[in-house]
Every structure is written in structure tokens, then in C-alpha cells.
Design a protein around this motif. Structure first.
Motif, short mmCIF file in Angstrom:
data_model
loop_
_atom_site.label_atom_id
_atom_site.label_comp_id
_atom_site.label_asym_id
_atom_site.label_seq_id
_atom_site.Cartn_x
_atom_site.Cartn_y
_atom_site.Cartn_z
N ILE A 1 0.84 -1.20 0.00
CA ILE A 1 0.00 0.00 0.00
C ILE A 1 0.87 1.26 0.00
N TYR A 2 1.97 1.22 0.73
CA TYR A 2 2.91 2.35 0.72
C TYR A 2 3.46 2.57 -0.69
N LEU A 3 3.93 1.50 -1.34
CA LEU A 3 4.50 1.62 -2.68
C LEU A 3 3.44 2.05 -3.69
N GLN A 4 2.24 1.55 -3.52
CA GLN A 4 1.13 1.97 -4.38
C GLN A 4 0.88 3.47 -4.24
N HIS A 5 0.94 3.95 -3.00
CA HIS A 5 0.72 5.37 -2.73
C HIS A 5 1.80 6.22 -3.42
N VAL A 6 3.03 5.79 -3.33
CA VAL A 6 4.12 6.50 -4.02
C VAL A 6 3.88 6.50 -5.53
N LEU A 7 3.45 5.36 -6.05
CA LEU A 7 3.18 5.24 -7.49
C LEU A 7 2.10 6.21 -7.94
N PHE A 8 1.07 6.39 -7.11
CA PHE A 8 -0.02 7.29 -7.47
C PHE A 8 0.41 8.76 -7.40
N HIS A 9 1.53 9.02 -6.76
CA HIS A 9 2.10 10.37 -6.78
C HIS A 9 3.13 10.54 -7.89
N ALA A 10 3.67 9.44 -8.39
CA ALA A 10 4.76 9.49 -9.36
C ALA A 10 4.29 9.52 -10.81
N VAL A 11 3.15 8.91 -11.08
CA VAL A 11 2.64 8.80 -12.45
C VAL A 11 1.52 9.83 -12.64
N PRO A 12 1.70 10.80 -13.52
CA PRO A 12 0.69 11.86 -13.69
C PRO A 12 -0.73 11.35 -13.91
N ALA A 13 -0.91 10.29 -14.70
CA ALA A 13 -2.26 9.76 -14.94
C ALA A 13 -2.88 9.23 -13.65
N LEU A 14 -2.07 8.60 -12.81
CA LEU A 14 -2.58 8.09 -11.54
C LEU A 14 -2.78 9.24 -10.54
N TRP A 15 -1.91 10.24 -10.61
CA TRP A 15 -2.08 11.40 -9.74
C TRP A 15 -3.42 12.08 -10.01
N ARG A 16 -3.88 12.09 -11.25
CA ARG A 16 -5.19 12.68 -11.57
C ARG A 16 -6.29 12.03 -10.73
N LEU A 17 -6.19 10.74 -10.50
CA LEU A 17 -7.18 10.05 -9.67
C LEU A 17 -6.96 10.36 -8.20
N HIS A 18 -5.71 10.29 -7.77
CA HIS A 18 -5.40 10.40 -6.35
C HIS A 18 -5.54 11.83 -5.83
N ARG A 19 -5.37 12.82 -6.72
CA ARG A 19 -5.40 14.20 -6.25
C ARG A 19 -6.77 14.59 -5.69
N THR B 1 -13.14 12.36 7.98
CA THR B 1 -13.78 11.98 6.72
C THR B 1 -12.85 12.13 5.52
N THR B 2 -11.75 12.86 5.67
CA THR B 2 -10.76 12.94 4.59
C THR B 2 -10.20 11.54 4.31
N GLY B 3 -10.13 10.71 5.33
CA GLY B 3 -9.65 9.34 5.18
C GLY B 3 -10.59 8.45 4.40
N LEU B 4 -11.78 8.96 4.07
CA LEU B 4 -12.75 8.20 3.29
C LEU B 4 -12.86 8.72 1.86
N ARG B 5 -12.13 9.77 1.56
CA ARG B 5 -12.30 10.50 0.31
C ARG B 5 -11.34 9.98 -0.77
N PHE B 6 -11.79 8.98 -1.54
CA PHE B 6 -10.99 8.43 -2.62
C PHE B 6 -11.87 8.23 -3.85
N HIS B 7 -11.33 8.52 -5.00
CA HIS B 7 -12.09 8.36 -6.24
C HIS B 7 -12.40 6.89 -6.49
N PRO B 8 -13.59 6.57 -7.00
CA PRO B 8 -13.94 5.16 -7.25
C PRO B 8 -12.94 4.43 -8.14
N LEU B 9 -12.37 5.10 -9.13
CA LEU B 9 -11.39 4.44 -10.00
C LEU B 9 -10.10 4.13 -9.24
N GLU B 10 -9.73 4.98 -8.29
CA GLU B 10 -8.57 4.68 -7.46
C GLU B 10 -8.85 3.48 -6.57
#
Length: 281
Positions: free
Chosen positions: A103-121, A132-141
Motif C-alpha cells: 500500500i505504501y508503494l502503491q501510494h508512491v506510485l499514485f504520486h509518481a505517475v501523472p495519470a494516476l495522480w489525476r485520480l489520487h489528487r 472523513t478525509t480518510g474516506l475521500r478516494f475516487h472510485p477508480l482509485e
């Protein structure tokens, strides 16, 4: 035995989820870390609605989830631990650690790849920081994260109970470390040895890109320290720091419909991990 395990899993997770959510929400009201400037009703209703959307999308998209796949892997002898007959206590401990590292490495990946950052941002575009911020994730992510988790479970063959423990811990600690609670300084320093604290993770939600790209851990704090992504405190202090990202800063952006379309709005520049930018700093 197998059927009863699978049957009680959703109830157990729901009880823990609701229990931690209520406890942390009351704690935030009693001892807040930062001043609340945006009405909770706006953020909380939209974040909880997002949880419903995420759950429906996840259940419709995957015929089996992580715990169910672990049960199937045990039954059919799939994965490293099942192939080599690893003792249960070793398999359990190592499984929780490996899943958390994934999960840590996945999180880094979602910050490193612009297309994935679009979802994670979308997670970072919250203008405040609370449970509630801890519940805020895009369905595709959520879907991509589950796909990664299923791949790790299939390769590792962890005990189903280890996957359940990890899932419950991850959900609970994500709400804990996103909470707007004030911990005594000593308590925060000691807790950081074993778990990601709110003060540690809040740095990750800073508007400053160099702080956004730090403290990636959700559950265990060790990976950030070992892999060089740890930052102890925000530059502007916890009360003075600005939460969020530069692109989405209106209250209207906090509504569910706007959150869901954020991945296709505007450029993905500025925040994805970039070596050239890092060298310039």
C-alpha cells in the motif's frame, strides 16, 4: 467454518468502521488540532455519499475481494505461503507487513505517475483535514487499489485472517491519521514509532509539493523512515499550513459531482514526483 468466516466479515468491518468514525469525530469536537473553517455538513455529507458510491462500484466490479481471494488461495494451495507450507504465525505477521508495504508503494506510485495522480489528487483536494478525509478516494482509485491488493494476495497466499486484520487496521488507521485531533507532543512522538499519527500524515496534505510528496504511509510509519520519504513537521506549522492542492480551492469543488470529475479537469502538473523539479529545489 469457511462460510461462517465469510459471512461475518462484512458485519465486523462495518462495526469497526462506524465505531472508529464516531470515536474520532467526537474526539475532533472535543480537542481539535486546527480551527474548523468549512461547515462540516458540506464535507461530511459529500464524503459519506462518496463512500456509498465507492462501495457500490467495488462490489459491482469484483466478484471476489481480498479476504475471499485469500480463503480461495488457502483452499486451493495458491501463493508462496501455501506452496511452502509456512507456519501460520509467520505467514500472518509477514502478510500484514508485506500488504502494508504494498500500500505504501502503491501510494508512491499514485504520486509518481501523472495519470494516476489525476485520480489520487481528489483525495488531496479536500480543503480541510479530518476523519472523513480518510474516506475521500475516487472510485477508480479504489478499483485500482483493490486490483493491486488482489495481485499481492494471489502471489503471497496469506492466511485469510491476516488479510482481514490488515483490512480492518488499514481502514481504522486511515480514519485515525486523518483526524483533526490534538495529541500531546510526547504521545505523538511515541506513537510515531508504531503507527502513522495525524500530525505525521497531515504534512502529506500540505499545499507545498515537497510536503505532499512525503509521509506516504497510512498504517505503519517505518517505510517512510527506511525509504527516505519521512518529513517530521510542516514548514508552516500545523496551525498555519494550507491544506489541499492549488487547482481545486472553492467550496463547490467539495461536492460529490465535482469530486468525481476532477481527474479530467485541468493539468496534472505541479505535484507528481519529478526528479528535475526536485533537483532545482
Amino acid at each position: 467454518m469457511l462460510e461462517s468466516f465469510l459471512a461475518t466479515e462484512p458485519q465486523l468491518r462495518l462495526v469497526v468502521f462506524l465505531g472508529v468514525l464516531v470515536v474520532m469525530a467526537l474526539w475532533e469536537l472535543a480537542v481539535p488540532r486546527r480551527r474548523v473553517e468549512i461547515p462540516r455538513v458540506i464535507r461530511w455529507t459529500n464524503h459519506l455519499a462518496l463512500v456509498v458510491v465507492d462501495t457500490i462500484v467495488l462490489r459491482l466490479s469484483f466478484p471476489i475481494l481480498a479476504v475471499g481471494l485469500a480463503v480461495m488461495a488457502e483452499d486451493r494451495g495458491w501463493g508462496l505461503f501455501n506452496i511452502f507450507g509456512t507456519p501460520d504465525w509467520i505467514a500472518l505477521a509477514v502478510s500484514v507487513l508485506v500488504l502494508d508495504l504494498a500500500i505504501y508503494l502503491q501510494h508512491v506510485l499514485f504520486h509518481a505517475v501523472p495519470a494516476l495522480w489525476r485520480l489520487h489528487r481528489m483525495h488531496h483536494a479536500d480543503l480541510a483535514f479530518d476523519v472523513t478525509t480518510g474516506l475521500r478516494f475516487h472510485p477508480l482509485e479504489i478499483l485500482l487499489s483493490m486490483g493491486i491488493k488482489l495481485a499481492v494476495v494471489l502471489a503471497l497466499g496469506p492466511p485469510a485472517v491476516a488479510v482481514l486484520i490488515f483490512e480492518v487496521l488499514l481502514n481504522a488507521t486511515a480514519m485515525f491519521n486523518h483526524s483533526n485531533i490534538r495529541l500531546p507532543r510526547l504521545a505523538d512522538r511515541l506513537l510515531r514509532l508504531i503507527v502513522v499519527t495525524p500530525d505525521m500524515h497531515r504534512v502529506h496534505h500540505s499545499i507545498r509539493p515537497e510536503e505532499t510528496n512525503s509521509n506516504f504511509g497510512f498504517n505503519l510509519p517505518w517505510w517512510d523512515r527506511l525509504l527516505g520519504t519521512y518529513k517530521a513537521q510542516p514548514t508552516d506549522g500545523h496551525e498555519g499550513m494550507t491544506i489541499g492542492i492549488e487547482q481545486f480551492r472553492t467550496r463547490r469543488d467539495l461536492w460529490l459531482d465535482r469530486m468525481l470529475v476532477q481527474p479530467v479537469k485541468g493539468p496534472a502538473s505541479g505535484y507528481p514526483i519529478n526528479r528535475e523539479t526536485a533537483k532545482k529545489r
